[in-house]
Design a protein around this motif. Structure first.
Motif, PDB file in Angstrom:
ATOM      1  N   MET A 118       0.835  -1.187   0.000  1.00 23.03           N
ATOM      2  CA  MET A 118       0.000   0.000   0.000  1.00 23.03           C
ATOM      3  C   MET A 118       0.875   1.244   0.000  1.00 23.03           C
ATOM      4  O   MET A 118       1.922   1.274   0.621  1.00 23.03           O
ATOM      5  CB  MET A 118      -0.898   0.006   1.235  1.00 23.03           C
ATOM      6  N   LYS A 119       0.430   2.277  -0.666  1.00 23.81           N
ATOM      7  CA  LYS A 119       1.186   3.525  -0.687  1.00 23.81           C
ATOM      8  C   LYS A 119       1.293   4.082   0.726  1.00 23.81           C
ATOM      9  O   LYS A 119       0.439   3.884   1.573  1.00 23.81           O
ATOM     10  CB  LYS A 119       0.491   4.540  -1.595  1.00 23.81           C
ATOM     11  N   GLN A 120       2.386   4.810   0.927  1.00 23.49           N
ATOM     12  CA  GLN A 120       2.600   5.389   2.247  1.00 23.49           C
ATOM     13  C   GLN A 120       1.449   6.319   2.601  1.00 23.49           C
ATOM     14  O   GLN A 120       0.972   7.093   1.780  1.00 23.49           O
ATOM     15  CB  GLN A 120       3.913   6.156   2.271  1.00 23.49           C
ATOM     16  N   VAL A 121       1.005   6.244   3.830  1.00 27.86           N
ATOM     17  CA  VAL A 121      -0.078   7.108   4.285  1.00 27.86           C
ATOM     18  C   VAL A 121       0.373   7.802   5.572  1.00 27.86           C
ATOM     19  O   VAL A 121       1.027   7.208   6.423  1.00 27.86           O
ATOM     20  CB  VAL A 121      -1.371   6.299   4.532  1.00 27.86           C
ATOM     21  N   THR A 122       0.072   9.073   5.681  1.00 26.68           N
ATOM     22  CA  THR A 122       0.404   9.801   6.896  1.00 26.68           C
ATOM     23  C   THR A 122      -0.676   9.522   7.928  1.00 26.68           C
ATOM     24  O   THR A 122      -1.824   9.927   7.743  1.00 26.68           O
ATOM     25  CB  THR A 122       0.479  11.312   6.630  1.00 26.68           C
ATOM     26  N   PRO A 123      -0.342   8.852   9.010  1.00 27.35           N
ATOM     27  CA  PRO A 123      -1.377   8.465   9.969  1.00 27.35           C
ATOM     28  C   PRO A 123      -1.981   9.652  10.709  1.00 27.35           C
ATOM     29  O   PRO A 123      -3.066   9.530  11.280  1.00 27.35           O
ATOM     30  CB  PRO A 123      -0.635   7.539  10.942  1.00 27.35           C
ATOM     31  N   HIS A 124      -1.285  10.788  10.678  1.00 24.35           N
ATOM     32  CA  HIS A 124      -1.749  11.934  11.453  1.00 24.35           C
ATOM     33  C   HIS A 124      -2.716  12.836  10.682  1.00 24.35           C
ATOM     34  O   HIS A 124      -3.146  13.864  11.219  1.00 24.35           O
ATOM     35  CB  HIS A 124      -0.554  12.768  11.916  1.00 24.35           C
ATOM     36  N   ALA A 125      -3.060  12.480   9.435  1.00 24.66           N
ATOM     37  CA  ALA A 125      -3.888  13.382   8.620  1.00 24.66           C
ATOM     38  C   ALA A 125      -5.242  13.655   9.261  1.00 24.66           C
ATOM     39  O   ALA A 125      -5.708  14.802   9.305  1.00 24.66           O
ATOM     40  CB  ALA A 125      -4.072  12.795   7.219  1.00 24.66           C
ATOM     41  N   GLY A 126      -5.898  12.613   9.757  1.00 24.15           N
ATOM     42  CA  GLY A 126      -7.200  12.799  10.376  1.00 24.15           C
ATOM     43  C   GLY A 126      -7.114  13.636  11.639  1.00 24.15           C
ATOM     44  O   GLY A 126      -7.951  14.529  11.875  1.00 24.15           O
ATOM     45  N   LEU A 127      -6.114  13.366  12.457  1.00 28.16           N
ATOM     46  CA  LEU A 127      -5.933  14.135  13.686  1.00 28.16           C
ATOM     47  C   LEU A 127      -5.625  15.591  13.376  1.00 28.16           C
ATOM     48  O   LEU A 127      -6.151  16.506  14.031  1.00 28.16           O
ATOM     49  CB  LEU A 127      -4.815  13.510  14.514  1.00 28.16           C
ATOM     50  N   LEU A 128      -4.787  15.836  12.369  1.00 28.67           N
ATOM     51  CA  LEU A 128      -4.459  17.205  11.984  1.00 28.67           C
ATOM     52  C   LEU A 128      -5.699  17.947  11.495  1.00 28.67           C
ATOM     53  O   LEU A 128      -5.912  19.129  11.830  1.00 28.67           O
ATOM     54  CB  LEU A 128      -3.379  17.201  10.898  1.00 28.67           C
ATOM     55  N   ALA A 129      -6.540  17.267  10.721  1.00 31.01           N
ATOM     56  CA  ALA A 129      -7.785  17.881  10.253  1.00 31.01           C
ATOM     57  C   ALA A 129      -8.664  18.277  11.435  1.00 31.01           C
ATOM     58  O   ALA A 129      -9.241  19.374  11.466  1.00 31.01           O
ATOM     59  CB  ALA A 129      -8.536  16.912   9.333  1.00 31.01           C
ATOM     60  N   ALA A 130      -8.754  17.394  12.423  1.00 30.55           N
ATOM     61  CA  ALA A 130      -9.568  17.674  13.605  1.00 30.55           C
ATOM     62  C   ALA A 130      -9.020  18.857  14.388  1.00 30.55           C
ATOM     63  O   ALA A 130      -9.773  19.760  14.787  1.00 30.55           O
ATOM     64  CB  ALA A 130      -9.631  16.432  14.497  1.00 30.55           C
ATOM     65  N   VAL A 131      -7.714  18.871  14.608  1.00 24.84           N
ATOM     66  CA  VAL A 131      -7.096  19.955  15.380  1.00 24.84           C
ATOM     67  C   VAL A 131      -7.291  21.298  14.682  1.00 24.84           C
ATOM     68  O   VAL A 131      -7.623  22.313  15.322  1.00 24.84           O
ATOM     69  CB  VAL A 131      -5.601  19.663  15.610  1.00 24.84           C
ATOM     70  N   LEU A 132      -7.108  21.323  13.361  1.00 24.93           N
ATOM     71  CA  LEU A 132      -7.270  22.568  12.614  1.00 24.93           C
ATOM     72  C   LEU A 132      -8.698  23.096  12.698  1.00 24.93           C
ATOM     73  O   LEU A 132      -8.928  24.273  12.992  1.00 24.93           O
ATOM     74  CB  LEU A 132      -6.874  22.354  11.149  1.00 24.93           C
ATOM     75  N   SER A 133      -9.672  22.220  12.426  1.00 22.46           N
ATOM     76  CA  SER A 133     -11.055  22.666  12.378  1.00 22.46           C
ATOM     77  C   SER A 133     -11.579  23.054  13.756  1.00 22.46           C
ATOM     78  O   SER A 133     -12.175  24.125  13.930  1.00 22.46           O
ATOM     79  CB  SER A 133     -11.930  21.562  11.778  1.00 22.46           C
ATOM     80  N   ILE A 134     -11.349  22.208  14.742  1.00 23.09           N
ATOM     81  CA  ILE A 134     -11.832  22.498  16.092  1.00 23.09           C
ATOM     82  C   ILE A 134     -11.093  23.698  16.674  1.00 23.09           C
ATOM     83  O   ILE A 134     -11.687  24.566  17.334  1.00 23.09           O
ATOM     84  CB  ILE A 134     -11.694  21.260  16.987  1.00 23.09           C
ATOM     85  N   GLY A 135      -9.791  23.772  16.403  1.00 20.57           N
ATOM     86  CA  GLY A 135      -9.020  24.922  16.879  1.00 20.57           C
ATOM     87  C   GLY A 135      -9.490  26.217  16.248  1.00 20.57           C
ATOM     88  O   GLY A 135      -9.612  27.251  16.929  1.00 20.57           O
ATOM     89  N   ALA A 136      -9.770  26.190  14.944  1.00 18.39           N
ATOM     90  CA  ALA A 136     -10.251  27.390  14.266  1.00 18.39           C
ATOM     91  C   ALA A 136     -11.610  27.816  14.820  1.00 18.39           C
ATOM     92  O   ALA A 136     -11.848  29.011  15.059  1.00 18.39           O
ATOM     93  CB  ALA A 136     -10.350  27.146  12.757  1.00 18.39           C
ATOM     94  N   ALA A 137     -12.500  26.848  15.031  1.00 25.37           N
ATOM     95  CA  ALA A 137     -13.821  27.175  15.574  1.00 25.37           C
ATOM     96  C   ALA A 137     -13.704  27.801  16.956  1.00 25.37           C
ATOM     97  O   ALA A 137     -14.392  28.789  17.268  1.00 25.37           O
ATOM     98  CB  ALA A 137     -14.685  25.916  15.635  1.00 25.37           C
ATOM     99  N   SER A 138     -12.833  27.270  17.795  1.00 27.20           N
ATOM    100  CA  SER A 138     -12.665  27.801  19.148  1.00 27.20           C
ATOM    101  C   SER A 138     -12.030  29.186  19.129  1.00 27.20           C
ATOM    102  O   SER A 138     -12.495  30.110  19.818  1.00 27.20           O
ATOM    103  CB  SER A 138     -11.792  26.856  19.976  1.00 27.20           C
ATOM    104  N   MET A 139     -10.990  29.348  18.324  1.00 30.74           N
ATOM    105  CA  MET A 139     -10.249  30.608  18.315  1.00 30.74           C
ATOM    106  C   MET A 139     -11.073  31.749  17.719  1.00 30.74           C
ATOM    107  O   MET A 139     -11.143  32.839  18.294  1.00 30.74           O
ATOM    108  CB  MET A 139      -8.949  30.443  17.529  1.00 30.74           C
ATOM    109  N   PHE A 140     -11.701  31.502  16.576  1.00 24.87           N
ATOM    110  CA  PHE A 140     -12.437  32.582  15.928  1.00 24.87           C
ATOM    111  C   PHE A 140     -13.727  32.914  16.675  1.00 24.87           C
ATOM    112  O   PHE A 140     -14.156  34.071  16.688  1.00 24.87           O
ATOM    113  CB  PHE A 140     -12.724  32.231  14.471  1.00 24.87           C
ATOM    114  N   ALA A 141     -14.343  31.930  17.303  1.00 26.33           N
ATOM    115  CA  ALA A 141     -15.539  32.213  18.101  1.00 26.33           C
ATOM    116  C   ALA A 141     -15.194  33.027  19.330  1.00 26.33           C
ATOM    117  O   ALA A 141     -15.981  33.879  19.769  1.00 26.33           O
ATOM    118  CB  ALA A 141     -16.213  30.899  18.509  1.00 26.33           C
ATOM    119  N   ALA A 142     -14.005  32.792  19.900  1.00 27.35           N
ATOM    120  CA  ALA A 142     -13.589  33.537  21.089  1.00 27.35           C
ATOM    121  C   ALA A 142     -13.432  35.022  20.802  1.00 27.35           C
ATOM    122  O   ALA A 142     -13.591  35.857  21.703  1.00 27.35           O
ATOM    123  CB  ALA A 142     -12.283  32.966  21.627  1.00 27.35           C
ATOM    124  N   GLY A 143     -13.147  35.353  19.558  1.00 22.81           N
ATOM    125  CA  GLY A 143     -12.987  36.751  19.188  1.00 22.81           C
ATOM    126  C   GLY A 143     -14.278  37.444  18.804  1.00 22.81           C
ATOM    127  O   GLY A 143     -14.265  38.615  18.420  1.00 22.81           O
TER     128      GLY A 143
END
Length: 199
Positions: free
Chosen positions: A1-26
């Motif tokens: 199987m082609k190499q897969v970055t195992p952290h892609a899903g976690l990174l997507a979650a951190v970005l989206s949830i972090g953006a929602a928290s940060m921009f809502a706080a402002g």
């Protein structure tokens, strides 16, 4: 199987949830319990383009990349797994599309608002059957035996939260929990795909 970055899903979650928290706080009057997530990226909202990029587009593209790798991994698993992987990929692209079709608070019936709503609907409508097909078609191979179980659980949770839960909890909360379930599935799937196959 082609190499897969195992952290892609976690990174997507951190970005989206972090953006929602940060921009809502402002935004003093913004409430996660009452307002749709897409309002943070609506026309006229401060830093809307940045939120759409980090809250929807980049996480959705990371999820789509993971879906593409999943499609590769399911080539030998039969038609259910293959179709399921394609639907999961479509779901990820629909999530990203929410950031490109912005809400207009002054006219929720505007074309961009309808496209945003359609993208949200396509996100869960594609994911639920896609994850269920993966649950039945992925099989217990390659150290990924739990992928089917987690896929089924995520599909049922997202369906319940988008259709039934708004009857007894704020719809904004229900939809956010559905997103969290999806991100949880993405995170698990990324690491499951990267697991070393076992005989």
């Amino acid at each position: 199987m082609k190499q897969v970055t195992p952290h892609a899903g976690l990174l997507a979650a951190v970005l989206s949830i972090g953006a929602a928290s940060m921009f809502a706080a402002g935004w003093e009057d913004y409430s996660h319990a009452a307002h749709p997530l897409g309002l943070l990226g609506a026309y006229g909202t401060p830093h809307a383009l940045a939120f759409n990029l980090y809250g929807f587009v980049v996480p959705g593209l990371l999820a789509a990349w993971l879906g593409w790798r999943l499609r590769d991994a399911m080539q030998e698993r039969g038609w259910m797994a293959r179709i399921g992987a394609w639907l999961v990929l479509l779901s990820a692209l629909a999530f990203a599309a929410q950031g490109m079709a912005r809400l207009d608070p002054q006219d929720l019936e505007a074309l961009s608002g309808r496209l945003h709503a359609a993208s949200w609907m396509l996100w869960w409508i594609a994911f639920v059957p896609g994850a269920l097909l993966l649950a039945f078609g992925a099989g217990p191979h390659a150290g990924r035996g739990l992928l089917g179980v987690v896929s089924a659980a995520a599909a049922i949770a997202v369906l319940a939260l988008t259709i039934f839960a708004p009857a007894w909890m704020p719809i904004a909360i229900a939809h956010r929990i559905a997103f969290v379930c999806w991100f949880g599935w993405l995170t698990f799937a990324g690491y499951a795909l990267a697991a070393k196959p076992r005989a």
